[in-house]
Design an enzyme around this catalytic site. Structure first.
Site, PDB file in Angstrom:
ATOM      1  N   ARG A 224      -2.974  33.605  35.401  1.00  0.00           N
ATOM      2  CA  ARG A 224      -3.546  34.074  34.142  1.00  0.00           C
ATOM      3  C   ARG A 224      -2.512  34.954  33.429  1.00  0.00           C
ATOM      4  O   ARG A 224      -1.743  35.674  34.072  1.00  0.00           O
ATOM      5  CB  ARG A 224      -4.816  34.911  34.390  1.00  0.00           C
ATOM      6  N   HIS A 272      -0.919  26.016  29.218  1.00  0.00           N
ATOM      7  CA  HIS A 272      -2.021  26.078  30.189  1.00  0.00           C
ATOM      8  C   HIS A 272      -2.415  24.669  30.661  1.00  0.00           C
ATOM      9  O   HIS A 272      -3.579  24.262  30.536  1.00  0.00           O
ATOM     10  CB  HIS A 272      -3.224  26.821  29.579  1.00  0.00           C
TER      11      HIS A 272
HETATM   12  P1  NAP Z   1      -8.908  31.080  45.566  1.00  0.00           P
HETATM   13  O1  NAP Z   1      -9.111  29.907  46.469  1.00  0.00           O
HETATM   14  O2  NAP Z   1     -10.028  32.020  45.340  1.00  0.00           O
HETATM   15  O3  NAP Z   1      -7.654  31.890  46.160  1.00  0.00           O
HETATM   16  C1  NAP Z   1      -7.288  33.129  45.678  1.00  0.00           C
HETATM   17  C2  NAP Z   1      -6.182  33.688  46.543  1.00  0.00           C
HETATM   18  O4  NAP Z   1      -5.725  34.927  45.964  1.00  0.00           O
HETATM   19  C3  NAP Z   1      -6.662  34.017  47.960  1.00  0.00           C
HETATM   20  O5  NAP Z   1      -5.656  33.729  48.904  1.00  0.00           O
HETATM   21  C4  NAP Z   1      -6.906  35.528  47.881  1.00  0.00           C
HETATM   22  O6  NAP Z   1      -6.775  36.219  49.115  1.00  0.00           O
HETATM   23  C5  NAP Z   1      -5.791  35.944  46.945  1.00  0.00           C
HETATM   24  N1  NAP Z   1      -6.096  37.247  46.345  1.00  0.00           N
HETATM   25  C6  NAP Z   1      -7.135  37.607  45.560  1.00  0.00           C
HETATM   26  N2  NAP Z   1      -7.085  38.910  45.240  1.00  0.00           N
HETATM   27  C7  NAP Z   1      -5.981  39.402  45.852  1.00  0.00           C
HETATM   28  C8  NAP Z   1      -5.397  40.678  45.932  1.00  0.00           C
HETATM   29  N3  NAP Z   1      -5.939  41.747  45.319  1.00  0.00           N
HETATM   30  N4  NAP Z   1      -4.268  40.825  46.656  1.00  0.00           N
HETATM   31  C9  NAP Z   1      -3.719  39.774  47.306  1.00  0.00           C
HETATM   32  N5  NAP Z   1      -4.221  38.509  47.264  1.00  0.00           N
HETATM   33  C10 NAP Z   1      -5.338  38.336  46.551  1.00  0.00           C
HETATM   34  O7  NAP Z   1      -8.417  30.614  44.129  1.00  0.00           O
HETATM   35  P2  NAP Z   1      -7.694  29.236  43.720  1.00  0.00           P
HETATM   36  O8  NAP Z   1      -8.692  28.146  43.601  1.00  0.00           O
HETATM   37  O9  NAP Z   1      -6.536  29.028  44.621  1.00  0.00           O
HETATM   38  O10 NAP Z   1      -7.204  29.607  42.232  1.00  0.00           O
HETATM   39  C11 NAP Z   1      -6.363  30.707  42.005  1.00  0.00           C
HETATM   40  C12 NAP Z   1      -6.212  30.975  40.528  1.00  0.00           C
HETATM   41  O11 NAP Z   1      -5.377  29.998  39.914  1.00  0.00           O
HETATM   42  C13 NAP Z   1      -7.492  30.920  39.702  1.00  0.00           C
HETATM   43  O12 NAP Z   1      -8.274  32.090  39.831  1.00  0.00           O
HETATM   44  C14 NAP Z   1      -6.953  30.750  38.286  1.00  0.00           C
HETATM   45  O13 NAP Z   1      -6.715  32.015  37.708  1.00  0.00           O
HETATM   46  C15 NAP Z   1      -5.616  30.030  38.516  1.00  0.00           C
HETATM   47  N6  NAP Z   1      -5.655  28.656  37.988  1.00  0.00           N
HETATM   48  C16 NAP Z   1      -4.891  28.346  36.921  1.00  0.00           C
HETATM   49  C17 NAP Z   1      -4.882  27.064  36.435  1.00  0.00           C
HETATM   50  C18 NAP Z   1      -3.982  26.671  35.292  1.00  0.00           C
HETATM   51  O14 NAP Z   1      -4.094  25.560  34.789  1.00  0.00           O
HETATM   52  N7  NAP Z   1      -3.065  27.494  34.881  1.00  0.00           N
HETATM   53  C19 NAP Z   1      -5.682  26.074  37.031  1.00  0.00           C
HETATM   54  C20 NAP Z   1      -6.462  26.437  38.118  1.00  0.00           C
HETATM   55  C21 NAP Z   1      -6.442  27.722  38.604  1.00  0.00           C
HETATM   56  P3  NAP Z   1      -7.762  35.894  50.350  1.00  0.00           P
HETATM   57  O15 NAP Z   1      -7.310  34.546  50.851  1.00  0.00           O
HETATM   58  O16 NAP Z   1      -7.498  36.975  51.317  1.00  0.00           O
HETATM   59  O17 NAP Z   1      -9.151  35.881  49.791  1.00  0.00           O
HETATM   60  C1  GLV Z   2      -7.931  26.931  34.876  1.00  0.00           C
HETATM   61  O1  GLV Z   2      -7.213  27.728  34.382  1.00  0.00           O
HETATM   62  C2  GLV Z   2      -8.816  27.176  35.967  1.00  0.00           C
HETATM   63  O2  GLV Z   2      -9.013  28.359  36.325  1.00  0.00           O
HETATM   64  O3  GLV Z   2      -9.367  26.204  36.516  1.00  0.00           O
END
Ligand code: NAP
Ligand code: GLV
Length: 309
Positions: A224, A272
């Site tokens: 983000r 994005h």
């Molecule tokens: P997820 O499965 O919830 O994983 C989040 C990871 O971040 C986990 O490993 C978590 O730790 C870690 N985390 C959270 N807070 C933290 C902190 N304070 N300190 C250290 N580590 C922390 O999420 P995801 O599905 O992988 O997605 C991650 C993010 O990618 C989304 O929230 C979104 O913002 C972004 N995203 C962007 C796009 C795009 O097109 N640009 C698309 C999809 C997603 P734990 O494992 O210990 O819980």
């Molecule tokens: C896109 O940014 C997502 O969080 O899926």
């Protein structure tokens, strides 16, 4: 079963048709202020307007059609007791792995330099790279980050990962918590951010943390825009501590035409698109989760309100 859909950017008709196809018998409609009083059991949405939740008083769960829930969590009138459910991967992790590997290889293998050579019709070889000189660190080892880290490790770059709680990911050296952050950053030259946006992670890509990276560092932000302190990135690029950045997300999207990032020679911008929500996979996953909830089963992806992700 009654399902209301809202997204400011997606074609509602296509989503309604897909939801009806996988949940036959469900009544599915698109939320508008005009039909706001029609009550649904489930909401399937992306960045809803603040008026949506007060109008929906019978919701059993809210499904966010994305991985990041920050757009929903910031709404002041989010119903307190209704589960908020995000997408788990749903076809996004492989896209993100492609995107990050592309940005990494473009920089480390100097494809950006070769593009310039080719434009100048120059047959010129750059020195071969030593992977050991390009250690990669992935912040966030969740559904998407773990896949990204493993894709990077498959190219034999030394790969490090950082998460909130301790994680074991094959082939990756992991760190966790605020106590592990400094050591993680010091090991890394290319930093990839795949964290959720929460009060704890906002502004984490700041001068202090970016300056802890190895010299000639490189930033890839696919999480983000609010993770990054824009002015700190510009300072670090101009000082030469960072060699470049690939940015897919921004504080304000679309990025305004006057933003300094556009013209910066060391910044690559995409709008994005690093991992786009796949409609068919997402609808199928949401339908499976709704069916599980109807059977009173627990589901993956329910947000912990305290943690914010
Ligand atoms: P997820 O499965 O919830 O994983 C989040 C990871 O971040 C986990 O490993 C978590 O730790 C870690 N985390 C959270 N807070 C933290 C902190 N304070 N300190 C250290 N580590 C922390 O999420 P995801 O599905 O992988 O997605 C991650 C993010 O990618 C989304 O929230 C979104 O913002 C972004 N995203 C962007 C796009 C795009 O097109 N640009 C698309 C999809 C997603 P734990 O494992 O210990 O819980
Ligand atoms: C896109 O940014 C997502 O969080 O899926």
């Amino acid at each position: 079963m009654k399902i209301v859909f809202y997204s400011p950017e997606k074609n509602p008709q296509l989503w309604l048709e897909e939801l009806r196809a996988v949940l036959p018998g469900a009544h599915v409609w698109a939320w508008t202020p005009v039909c706001a009083e029609r009550q649904a059991d489930y909401a399937v949405l992306w960045e809803p307007p603040p008026e949506l939740f007060p109008s929906q008083r019978e919701l059993k769960a809210v499904f966010n059609i994305g991985a990041g829930v920050d757009g929903v969590m910031k709404l002041p009138n989010l119903p307190a007791s209704v589960p908020i459910v995000r997408l788990n991967d749903a076809g996004m992790a492989v896209q993100m792995a492609e995107y990050v590997c592309h940005a990494l290889l473009r920089h480390a293998r100097r494809f950006d330099t070769y593009e310039v050579h080719a434009k100048n019709r120059e047959w010129k070889r750059e020195p071969p790279i030593d992977r050991v000189a390009f250690p990669v660190g992935v912040m966030g080892l969740g559904d998407i980050g773990a896949r990204v880290a493993q894709a990077v490790a498959a190219f034999e770059y030394p790969t490090f990962g950082w998460s909130r709680t301790a994680k074991c990911v094959r082939g990756i050296t992991t760190f966790n918590g605020s106590e592990g952050l400094g050591e993680f950053l010091r090991r890394v030259r290319l930093l990839v951010c795949v964290l959720p946006l929460t009060p704890e992670t906002e502004g984490i890509l700041n001068a202090t943390n970016l300056s802890a990276l190895k010299p000639n560092g490189y930033l890839i932000n696919v999480a983000r825009g609010k993770h990054l302190v824009d002015s700190d990135l510009l300072t670090m690029l101009d000082s030469g501590h960072l060699a470049g950045a690939t940015l897919d997300v921004f504080r304000d999207e679309p990025l305004s035409g006057g933003h300094a990032f556009w013209d910066h020679p060391k910044i690559t911008i995409t709008p994005h698109i690093s991992a786009i929500t796949r409609r068919a996979e997402s609808v199928l996953q949401i339908a499976q989760k709704i069916s599980a909830l109807e059977r009173s089963e627990t589901i993956e992806g329910a947000i912990d309100r305290e943690r914010g992700y």
